[in-house]
Motif scaffolding. Structure first.
Motif, short mmCIF file in Angstrom:
data_model
loop_
_atom_site.label_atom_id
_atom_site.label_comp_id
_atom_site.label_asym_id
_atom_site.label_seq_id
_atom_site.Cartn_x
_atom_site.Cartn_y
_atom_site.Cartn_z
N LEU A 248 -0.53 12.45 16.24
CA LEU A 248 -0.07 11.25 16.75
C LEU A 248 -1.15 10.15 16.38
O LEU A 248 -0.83 9.16 15.82
N ARG A 249 -2.50 10.56 16.53
CA ARG A 249 -3.61 9.74 16.20
C ARG A 249 -3.85 9.41 14.71
O ARG A 249 -4.05 8.42 14.18
N LEU A 250 -3.48 10.44 14.01
CA LEU A 250 -3.44 10.34 12.54
C LEU A 250 -2.42 9.33 11.85
O LEU A 250 -2.77 8.67 11.03
N GLU A 251 -1.31 9.70 12.35
CA GLU A 251 -0.24 8.49 12.07
C GLU A 251 -0.54 7.10 12.48
O GLU A 251 -0.11 6.20 11.82
N ALA A 252 -1.24 6.92 13.73
CA ALA A 252 -1.50 5.65 13.92
C ALA A 252 -2.88 5.40 13.30
O ALA A 252 -3.28 4.02 13.43
N GLY A 253 -3.43 6.02 12.44
CA GLY A 253 -4.42 5.31 11.43
C GLY A 253 -5.90 5.50 12.25
O GLY A 253 -6.78 4.99 11.83
N LEU A 254 -6.04 6.20 13.51
CA LEU A 254 -7.20 6.13 14.22
C LEU A 254 -8.14 7.20 13.72
O LEU A 254 -7.50 8.50 13.82
N PRO A 255 -9.44 7.08 13.64
CA PRO A 255 -10.13 8.06 13.35
C PRO A 255 -10.66 8.90 14.23
O PRO A 255 -10.53 8.46 15.20
N LEU A 256 -10.91 10.27 13.80
CA LEU A 256 -11.25 11.24 14.88
C LEU A 256 -12.98 11.58 14.62
O LEU A 256 -13.31 12.19 13.41
N TYR A 257 -13.54 11.34 15.58
CA TYR A 257 -15.13 11.80 15.46
C TYR A 257 -15.35 12.95 15.27
O TYR A 257 -14.72 13.93 15.80
N GLY A 258 -16.48 13.23 14.21
CA GLY A 258 -16.68 14.48 13.82
C GLY A 258 -15.89 15.07 12.60
O GLY A 258 -15.93 16.15 12.05
N HIS A 259 -14.92 14.21 12.40
CA HIS A 259 -14.10 14.55 11.09
C HIS A 259 -13.82 13.31 10.12
O HIS A 259 -14.45 13.53 9.14
N ASP A 260 -13.20 12.29 10.71
CA ASP A 260 -13.38 11.11 9.93
C ASP A 260 -14.50 10.17 9.97
O ASP A 260 -14.85 9.31 8.99
N LEU A 261 -15.30 10.61 11.01
CA LEU A 261 -16.56 9.66 11.27
C LEU A 261 -17.63 10.71 11.47
O LEU A 261 -17.35 11.73 12.24
#
Lengths: 387, 123
Positions: A248-261
């Motif tokens: 859900l958060r990936l579709e929403a374009g929201l970054p995940l700490y430890g992965h995208d940040l």
């Protein structure tokens, strides 16, 4: 068969902790995995079904692994505000009671140590604290250590380990929660309030990490089972696991700490400059300011982008990204997007290759698959911005 | 026709010198919603234990090994259009590929259905 990219890689080696809803999840048939140091539910009936339920109705997520912190002083919050404006690039002094803001902790080089939510309590919530903060579960102890190092003696930080955190997300979250707590209907996106439910104080904000309308509910640990039961007794609500939370958060374009940040990347490159208000950019006075100003002037070296993938083969974290045959970056989150009906990804690419529409190739198991830099979110946000 | 199982949660139907390979119902249940299956090309040859296919669920990619040595004579094209067949019918229509068996003696080390059921119950 062996999972080579399983959630197991997120497991920690320390013994896993138990959160207040542990037995509740197991009773609901959850499959539990180690995540951020705790036993957490990855799924109940299945990730696709849970994902779709949240997009259409309302999903209940247990996010009690996250760190809930409060900050107080003897100076009506002035010492807290001054101290947090050193630690956070966001406007804290201008944060009004009952308002919430997305922010992050930066290191001296402007690298991202964590992303977080910061809010100004009101009505005496959290024992009259000046600021309430929610940080990521996997980083909370590092965050606490970092902040202790940088906070002055006249500011008290309290890690509220006895407090649980639920998220209720989806287009029917509003009507569902209003049947238990009518006053929540008036909240708008990023607004919070203190509510009473059967004698338990609930700090509820209209926010979340799915792109849907919804709420995050801070609840005393000894009341969370009753609250989760009451919510799941509503026809709109089902419990949802970490697997669907991630899709859900990936579709929403929201970054995940430890992965995208991570500490290796910057706020401007991450496209999170909105978290740094004009006054803070101009005045500075926060850790990491020099990097922010340099990248605002010269542009970042690399940018976080959304990626649409042709065909059905998902590209996952770590897959190299190429532009014109030369490696330009790496996928940082990727998978099949149930609401899009196709694989999508988030990744970091060199600035010249970051424009929407740029043709890319991603290497998956020795094959190059065609992909394109895509606008985010992949599924439109449906936040409730007006009453 | 005899059916064998491996401790990697694959099933093998043997008909003459042809072995049909798939993953077990237990395996699909553990993987969750399957969104993509990468199958071997016809004519590919595998030694027992080689990576032969990849199954992608919403959350992860998992290897499927060749349970015995042989040459691929057919892959299940239906899985390209409908990977969820592996979820709905893992042990029949959701088969992965057929091998021409190179060494029938390799079948001797595999489990029968009752032995596999006991193995799964012990997990």
């Amino acid at each position: 068969m062996t999972g080579k990219d399983d959630v197991a890689h997120m497991e920690e080696e320390l013994p896993l902790g138990e959160l207040p809803l542990d037995a509740w999840h197991r009773g609901k048939g959850a499959r539990m995995v180690g995540f951020a140091g705790y036993h957490m539910p990855i799924q109940y009936e299945g990730i696709m079904a849970e994902h779709s339920w949240t997009r259409e109705h309302a999903g209940l997520f247990d996010v009690s692994h996250m760190g809930q912190l409060s900050f107080s002083d003897e100076a009506q919050g002035q010492a807290v505000d001054a101290a947090l404006e050193l630690l956070l690039p966001s406007d804290i002094k201008g944060l009004k009671p009952f308002r919430q803001r997305y922010s992050m902790l930066l290191d001296q080089d402007g690298g991202i140590l964590d992303d977080l939510m910061v809010s100004r309590p009101g009505d005496g919530a959290f024992d009259g604290a000046a600021i309430y903060m929610v940080v990521n579960g996997a980083t909370k102890y590092d965050d606490i250590g970092w902040m202790i190092e940088h906070l002055p003696d006249d500011v008290t930080m309290n890690h509220m380990e006895d407090q649980a955190l639920l998220a209720l997300q989806g287009p029917e979250a509003g009507e569902a929660l209003a049947t238990l707590i009518p006053g929540t209907a008036d909240l708008i996106f990023m607004q919070s309030g203190l509510f009473d439910w059967q004698g338990a104080p609930l700090w509820i904000s209209r926010s979340g990490y799915t792109g849907e309308d919804g709420f995050e509910i801070s609840v005393p640990g000894d009341a969370v089972v009753a609250l989760a039961d009451a919510l799941c007794a509503l026809p709109q609500v089902k419990p949802i696991g970490l697997g669907a939370r991630d899709s859900l958060r990936l579709e929403a374009g929201l970054p995940l700490y430890g992965h995208d940040l991570s500490p290796a990347v910057s706020t401007i490159g991450a496209d999170l400059g909105f978290a740094i208000q004009k006054r803070r950019r101009e005045e500075g006075g926060f850790i990491g300011h020099a990097r922010v100003m340099k990248e605002l002037a010269d542009g970042p070296g690399a940018k976080r982008v959304g990626i649409a993938i042709e065909g059905r083969l998902p590209a996952r974290e770590g897959a190299p990204i190429f532009a014109n045959g030369i490696q330009t970056g790496e996928v940082t989150s990727g998978g099949f997007a149930p609401s899009v009906g196709a694989p999508i990804a988030m990744g970091w690419v060199s600035l010249p290759d970051s424009a929407i529409g740029t043709a890319l190739e991603i290497e998956v198991r020795g094959k190059r698959i065609a992909a394109t830099v895509a606008p985010m979110p992949f599924v439109p946000h449906r936040y409730r911005r007006k009453a | 026709m005899s059916r064998y199982f491996t401790d990697e949660h694959e099933w093998i139907d043997v008909d003459g010198d042809i072995a049909t390979v798939g993953i077990t119902d237990y395996a699909q249940e553990q993987l969750g919603d399957i969104v993509f299956v990468e199958l071997p090309d016809e004519g590919a040859t595998f030694e027992k234990g080689d990576d032969a296919a990849v199954v992608e669920s919403v959350k992860a990619a998992s290897d499927v090994y060749a349970p015995i040595s042989g040459e691929v004579v057919e892959s299940n094209g239906a899985l390209e259009d409908e990977p969820a067949l592996v979820n709905s019918d893992a042990e029949e229509d959701g088969w992965f590929f057929k091998l021409r068996i190179a060494d029938a003696s390799e079948l001797e080390g595999l489990m029968t259905e009752s032995a596999y059921k006991k193995f799964v119950a012990s997990l």
